[in-house]
Design an enzyme around this catalytic site. Structure first.
Site, PDB file in Angstrom:
ATOM      1  N   ASN A  19     -78.196  26.587-201.924  1.00  0.00           N
ATOM      2  CA  ASN A  19     -77.074  27.494-202.153  1.00  0.00           C
ATOM      3  C   ASN A  19     -77.621  28.528-203.136  1.00  0.00           C
ATOM      4  O   ASN A  19     -77.959  28.195-204.276  1.00  0.00           O
ATOM      5  CB  ASN A  19     -75.895  26.733-202.749  1.00  0.00           C
ATOM      6  N   HIS A  36     -76.754  17.761-200.738  1.00  0.00           N
ATOM      7  CA  HIS A  36     -75.569  18.165-201.499  1.00  0.00           C
ATOM      8  C   HIS A  36     -75.464  17.467-202.861  1.00  0.00           C
ATOM      9  O   HIS A  36     -74.377  17.167-203.343  1.00  0.00           O
ATOM     10  CB  HIS A  36     -74.291  17.913-200.695  1.00  0.00           C
ATOM     11  N   GLU A  78     -77.275  21.664-210.560  1.00  0.00           N
ATOM     12  CA  GLU A  78     -77.264  23.128-210.501  1.00  0.00           C
ATOM     13  C   GLU A  78     -77.717  23.723-211.830  1.00  0.00           C
ATOM     14  O   GLU A  78     -78.205  23.030-212.708  1.00  0.00           O
ATOM     15  CB  GLU A  78     -75.859  23.621-210.149  1.00  0.00           C
ATOM     16  N   ASP A 124     -70.960  29.778-217.917  1.00  0.00           N
ATOM     17  CA  ASP A 124     -72.361  29.838-217.465  1.00  0.00           C
ATOM     18  C   ASP A 124     -73.155  30.876-218.251  1.00  0.00           C
ATOM     19  O   ASP A 124     -73.815  31.757-217.677  1.00  0.00           O
ATOM     20  CB  ASP A 124     -72.437  30.162-215.969  1.00  0.00           C
ATOM     21  N   SER A 128     -76.124  21.442-202.489  1.00  0.00           N
ATOM     22  CA  SER A 128     -76.764  21.602-201.182  1.00  0.00           C
ATOM     23  C   SER A 128     -78.201  21.088-201.212  1.00  0.00           C
ATOM     24  O   SER A 128     -78.445  19.946-201.573  1.00  0.00           O
ATOM     25  CB  SER A 128     -76.697  23.065-200.745  1.00  0.00           C
TER      26      SER A 128
END
Length: 499
Positions: A190, A242, A246, A59, A212
């Site tokens: 989240n 969900h 991300e 990441d 989420s």
């Protein structure tokens, strides 16, 4: 060094720098003879081969300080580089006495206890007006959205950072959440994967979120490093139920006057189908649209579902997913190139040259869960969308490409629009001098500018950019193209290199 290697390296010096291809071939032939007769000349050639040193930072979020690039990632992993090619690992994990946050387990004990973990997820570092470096970190339980997002501050980019506390929490089941309502994981975020950035007006923002309830954005106070009050979780940009979306990251382009929101879809494991997508808006807080004009606020799983990839796959421009480019008979090396689950990217735009870079981690086909940082140059196509070069950055600069240098045989990858563990295998196509495309796909192509081209393949038009790049799999400099359809599908071409 063999004479053949000298040929390859001289080709890199000429063709990759945008020089005349014919001259490069002549230089390479002369260089081959020189390699047999002059050690000094051979050593000079060797000095031009791109040098890579790899690092493992999951990441990776990039920041440049002075002449040095840093990437910060999960587990407090950090690496630095002066050229985006050769990386030095500074830290790999969380432990007492680590150089980044020496007292992390003690200072962040409240957050670690809430998140029921002993490590950190993706972090992001920015320098604010007080001259200090602010690290926005996250911690997550992992199998649920029970997370914290906090920040720590240092005088120097390499640390040590001191914790300043928690900003947001999530996963407080049946309890009041940050926006005053009972926490609901299907609509609330989240609170992980932060990216803090300035917009073109000098306003500070934080975009964040994962799975989420989706991706959110908040206005931040540059004097304190904290969100302005009474925002709750901020404004939702996309996601719900969900959805496997991300790693938001924002890039502004002066060239197009768009904000580009980069995202990762799928699961990060080698079999998770992780892939990099992008949408754009004229405003940092949206609405963000994809290349078909679909509003990303509608990118979420169907109600009552869990990890519904089929519902989200049509949204966003897919820049890169799993692929493999095996070498063909006659190429000088046989290792090929390929990625598995590339994702969680950041970007860097050079303020002087305008060069754009995509920085991400990736796994590799057949190599399990080991991962490394990769950097690819990006170019804007004629429709104002960034496309990623097929090969990792090796110092190249995009320069005008005459149409006659585009023709030839290419290893061809269609990344599709799906979220899948399948590794897309390259096939062979030929871009003919007559403007026709043949081989595994058929159609026509044409040069549309100094470094742009259009390809019509099986009735679909792709708008792309050209770049001479270094192919690690063949140890040679090759012509490449990267193009996008209006449906948000990326195709890549890497010129076959037979010497």
């Amino acid at each position: 060094m063999t004479a053949l290697m000298a040929v390859c390296l001289l080709a890199f010096m000429g063709a990759c720098s945008g020089g005349n291809e014919g001259n490069a071939k002549t230089q390479a032939q002369n260089g081959s003879q020189a390699a047999d007769n002059s050690t000094n000349k051979t050593e000079a050639i060797a000095a031009q081969e791109p040098i890579f040193a790899d690092a493992s930072v999951h990441d990776p979020s990039i920041i440049k300080v002075g002449g040095t690039f840093y990437v910060f990632g999960s587990h407090l992993a950090v690496a630095k580089s002066n050229d985006l090619m050769s990386w030095e690992q500074l830290n790999t994990n969380v432990y007492e006495g680590n150089p980044i946050i020496p007292d992390a387990l003690t200072e962040m004990s409240e957050g670690l206890a809430w998140a029921e973990t002993d490590t950190f997820w993706a972090g992001d570092v920015i320098q604010l007006p007080d001259g200090k470096f602010y690290m926005y970190y996250s911690m997550c339980k992992g199998d649920s959205p029970r997370s914290v997002l906090g920040y720590a501050v240092a005088d120097q980019v390499e640390g040590p950072y001191k914790d300043k506390g928690i900003i947001l929490k999530s996963g407080m089941w049946n309890e009041i959440s940050e926006d005053g309502t009972v926490y609901d994981a299907t609509v609330h975020p989240n609170v992980v994967d932060p990216h803090v950035f300035y917009d073109k007006e000098g306003i500070l923002w934080m975009v964040y979120g994962s799975y989420s309830g989706g991706i959110f954005i908040m206005k931040m106070n540059p004097e304190t490093g904290l969100p302005y009050p009474d925002q709750g979780y901020g404004k939702k940009l996309l996601g719900n139920n969900h959805s496997r979306i991300e790693a938001p990251y924002m890039m502004y382009s002066k060239e197009t006057d768009y904000y580009y929101l980069f995202l990762s879809y799928g699961g990060l494991g080698s079999d998770g189908g992780y892939n990099i997508r992008v949408a754009r808006s004229k405003n940092p807080d949206g609405p963000f649209l994809d290349s078909e004009g679909k509003d990303m606020i509608d990118a979420f799983g169907a109600y009552g579902t869990l990890f519904d990839d089929l519902s989200i796959a049509p949204y966003g421009v897919k820049l890169m997913g799993n692929f493999q480019m095996n070498n063909v008979d006659g190429e000088i090396a046989n290792i090929g190139t390929g990625y598995a689950s590339p994702g969680h990217n950041s970007t860097y735009v050079d303020p002087d040259t305008g060069k754009m870079f995509l920085i991400f981690h990736t796994r590799f086909p057949g190599r399990g869960e080991g991962h490394e940082v990769r950097v690819h140059q990006m170019l804007m196509n004629s429709e104002g969308w960034p496309v990623a070069a097929p090969h990792r950055y090796a110092g190249e600069t995009a320069e005008s490409v005459p149409a006659e240098q585009i023709a030839g045989e290419y290893k061809f990858v269609n990344h599709g629009k799906d979220i899948t563990a399948e590794v897309k295998q390259a096939s062979l196509i030929k871009l003919g001098e007559d403007g026709k495309i043949s081989g595994s796909a058929s159609g026509v192509w044409k040069s549309t500018g100094d470094i742009t081209l259009d390809l019509t393949i099986d009735g679909t038009v792709y708008h792309g950019s050209l770049l001479r790049g270094w192919n690690e799999g063949t140890l040679s400099c090759v012509m490449t193209f990267s193009a996008l359809s209006d449906e948000g599908v990326a195709i890549w071409g890497s010129h076959v290199s037979k010497e």
